[in-house]
Design a protein around this motif. Structure first.
Motif, short mmCIF file in Angstrom:
data_model
loop_
_atom_site.label_atom_id
_atom_site.label_comp_id
_atom_site.label_asym_id
_atom_site.label_seq_id
_atom_site.Cartn_x
_atom_site.Cartn_y
_atom_site.Cartn_z
N THR A 29 6.47 -1.73 1.48
CA THR A 29 7.91 -1.66 1.19
C THR A 29 8.43 -0.23 1.22
OG1 THR A 29 7.47 -1.42 -1.18
CG2 THR A 29 7.89 -3.69 -0.34
N ASP A 30 7.58 0.78 0.89
CA ASP A 30 8.03 2.16 0.66
C ASP A 30 9.03 2.18 -0.51
OD1 ASP A 30 9.74 4.84 2.51
OD2 ASP A 30 8.30 4.90 0.85
N PHE A 31 8.87 1.24 -1.45
CA PHE A 31 9.83 1.11 -2.56
C PHE A 31 10.08 2.48 -3.20
CE2 PHE A 31 12.34 -0.13 -5.92
CZ PHE A 31 11.75 0.00 -7.17
N ILE A 85 -0.64 10.53 4.44
CA ILE A 85 0.40 11.44 4.88
C ILE A 85 1.65 10.67 5.28
CG2 ILE A 85 -0.73 11.45 7.14
CD1 ILE A 85 0.51 14.14 7.72
N HIS A 86 2.81 11.17 4.83
CA HIS A 86 4.09 10.67 5.33
C HIS A 86 4.30 11.39 6.66
CE1 HIS A 86 4.72 9.26 1.25
NE2 HIS A 86 5.91 8.81 1.54
N ALA A 87 4.04 10.73 7.77
CA ALA A 87 4.00 11.41 9.07
C ALA A 87 5.02 10.84 10.05
CB ALA A 87 2.60 11.26 9.67
N ASP A 147 1.44 7.18 7.31
CA ASP A 147 2.49 6.25 6.94
C ASP A 147 3.83 6.65 7.58
OD1 ASP A 147 0.25 6.16 5.20
OD2 ASP A 147 1.41 5.13 3.67
N HIS A 148 4.65 5.66 7.89
CA HIS A 148 5.95 5.76 8.61
C HIS A 148 5.71 5.69 10.12
CE1 HIS A 148 8.86 6.31 5.41
NE2 HIS A 148 8.07 7.18 4.84
N LEU A 149 5.34 6.80 10.78
CA LEU A 149 4.87 6.82 12.18
C LEU A 149 5.93 6.37 13.19
CD1 LEU A 149 1.30 5.35 11.60
CD2 LEU A 149 2.10 7.70 11.31
N PRO A 180 0.78 -1.24 0.00
CA PRO A 180 0.00 0.00 0.00
C PRO A 180 0.82 1.29 0.00
CG PRO A 180 0.08 -0.86 2.22
CD PRO A 180 0.88 -1.82 1.36
N HIS A 181 2.16 1.21 -0.22
CA HIS A 181 2.95 2.43 -0.18
C HIS A 181 4.22 2.22 -0.99
CE1 HIS A 181 4.57 6.06 2.27
NE2 HIS A 181 5.46 5.77 1.33
N THR A 182 4.22 2.70 -2.27
CA THR A 182 5.44 2.66 -3.08
C THR A 182 5.58 3.95 -3.87
OG1 THR A 182 4.78 1.89 -5.31
CG2 THR A 182 4.84 0.22 -3.55
N HIS A 183 6.85 4.22 -4.29
CA HIS A 183 7.14 5.37 -5.17
C HIS A 183 7.73 4.79 -6.46
CE1 HIS A 183 7.11 8.30 -1.63
NE2 HIS A 183 7.28 7.15 -1.01
N ALA A 184 7.03 3.85 -7.08
CA ALA A 184 7.63 2.96 -8.09
C ALA A 184 7.84 3.62 -9.46
CB ALA A 184 6.78 1.70 -8.24
#
Ligand SMILES: O=C(O)CC1=NCN=C1
Ligand SMILES: [Zn+2]
Length: 420
Positions: free
Chosen positions: A323-325, A248-250, A271-273, A79-83
């Protein structure tokens, strides 16, 4: 009465159905629905039979797969990538090894901004080919649904270029893709002293992003040296008015309080947290905001403080993993590796981990009805693993345990043979 299927998976050791009404939280995160000695029938791309072997002996199929008592699960959900991005940042490894902090690299014009330069110079076709390669690799690693963020343009043309590449991937690639507009990923050099003006320009894109259906979500990087909590709250409130889901990248590096703000706005996910406070965690439990944890990023940045997953689960937060790829802080497509780091560093149980990479991850990107579970009538997104049970995947790390990936009833990947 014999039933004709397209594919039957028989002799399944453990079939993880992830059968639940909605996302798992609290104690339920530690529960896992699976069937021992199972058989699975697939027809016209859908799940048509799920049950114990002895319940169904008369399933006929064009293709019968003897799963040899292996593990079978739903396709993984990332649910979280920068692909979608240009270039790469292997040159930053030396800086990381010297202990140069991530935010210092960014301040010096590196990090995200160096990927922005590369992405601005990469054509739409090249970006599409490059990200197709990454999505193929994600499929081979068992991921069948993924979210992809923009955020390496930081100007209208390039943000639209990235989003159009993602839309083309949605249309052309077998992977189910969810798109997020992350134009507010960093402050470009052109607007170094005027971040508010830059955010206004990104807000000015909302109408077109909406009209061209280029993204379902809007996201922002709330971090020291990037955007403040106040700027983020104003920006996300406007996105909400346009009907976007909020992410949000928080509290990734500095605990600014982005978690609380995300919960107050009713963000779909935060996300992150890593730096979330007790108050922020309680507010997420109350708001139903999904905590998307990215332990691979903490590992890769060489940090030793991880997000407090145990506290979040104990407080009833819906917890998922990703993954936060991306080319800088987590260059891996491998959700199986993230499962191992979650076990060792977040102290999540195998049951919690499997819920976090399937049913809860699907919920974080609005795919609860389509992904992350094996249920009658659902899309047949199924993975056969070279593993005897579900605990084995987080336990044995650094390899690809996937034997076969079936996407919408089609066999898309099978483990390569060694031609001795
Ligand atoms: O560094 C990157 O390219 C991705 C990232 N955005 C926010 N944290 C990491
Ligand atoms: Zn990210």
């Amino acid at each position: 009465m014999t039933e004709q299927m397209d594919i039957v998976l028989m002799n399944i050791g453990q079939l993880l159905t992830m059968d639940s009404q909605g996302p798992k939280k609290g104690k339920a995160m530690g529960e896992l629905e699976f069937i021992e000695g199972a058989v699975l029938g697939i027809k016209d791309g859908e799940i048509r039979f799920v049950g114990k072997q002895e319940e169904k002996k008369d399933l006929l199929a064009a293709k019968i797969i003897d799963c040899e008592r292996k593990l079978v699960t739903p396709g993984l959900v990332d649910p979280h990538t920068h692909a979608v991005f240009g270039g790469s940042r292997e040159h930053e490894m030396a800086l990381k090894q010297q202990g140069v902090p991530y935010l210092d690299i960014l301040k010096q014009g590196g990090g995200i901004l160096s990927t922005v330069e590369a992405t601005r110079e990469t054509s739409e076709m090249e970006l599409f080919e490059k990200s197709t390669f990454y999505l193929d690799r994600m499929l081979s690693l068992g991921t069948t649904t993924a979210e992809i963020k923009s955020g390496y343009g930081l100007n209208e043309d390039t943000e639209l270029k990235q989003l159009r590449v993602t839309k083309k991937l949605q249309q052309k690639h077998a992977m189910d893709v969810v798109s997020t507009f992350l134009g507010a990923h960093a402050i470009p050099p052109s607007h170094r002293d005027k971040p508010d003006e830059f955010l206004q320009e990104m807000v000015g894109m909302f109408q077109q992003v909406k009209e061209e259906q280029l993204a379902d979500y809007v996201d922002i990087f709330t971090e020291t040296g990037v955007f403040t909590v106040e700027q983020s709250k104003e920006y996300l409130s406007k996105a909400k008015e346009y009907g976007f889901g909020l992410k949000i990248h928080a509290d990734e590096i500095d605990p600014l309080g982005g978690t609380e703000m995300a919960a107050e706005l009713g963000a779909v996910s935060a996300d992150h947290l890593v730096g979330s406070t007790d108050k922020g965690i309680k507010k997420m439990a109350q708001s139903g905001t999904v905590a998307v944890l990215l332990p691979g990023t903490t590992f890769y940045l060489g940090k030793h403080t991880y997000a407090r997953a145990r506290k979040m689960i104990d407080e009833g937060v819906i917890v998922s993993l990703a993954t936060d790829f991306n080319p800088g802080s987590s260059p891996t497509e491998n959700l199986q590796l993230i499962m191992t780091i979650a076990a060792l560093q977040l102290k999540m149980s195998p049951e919690e981990i499997w819920n976090a990479v399937t049913v809860n991850a699907a919920h974080a990107i609005g795919k609860s009805e389509e992904a992350g579970q094996i249920m009658m009538g659902r899309k047949a997104d199924v993975v056969i693993w070279d593993a005897p049970n579900y605990k084995y995947i987080p336990y044995h790390y650094g390899v690809n345990h996937v034997n076969t990936v079936i996407k919408k009833g089609r066999i898309l990947y099978q483990r390569g043979k060694i031609y001795g």
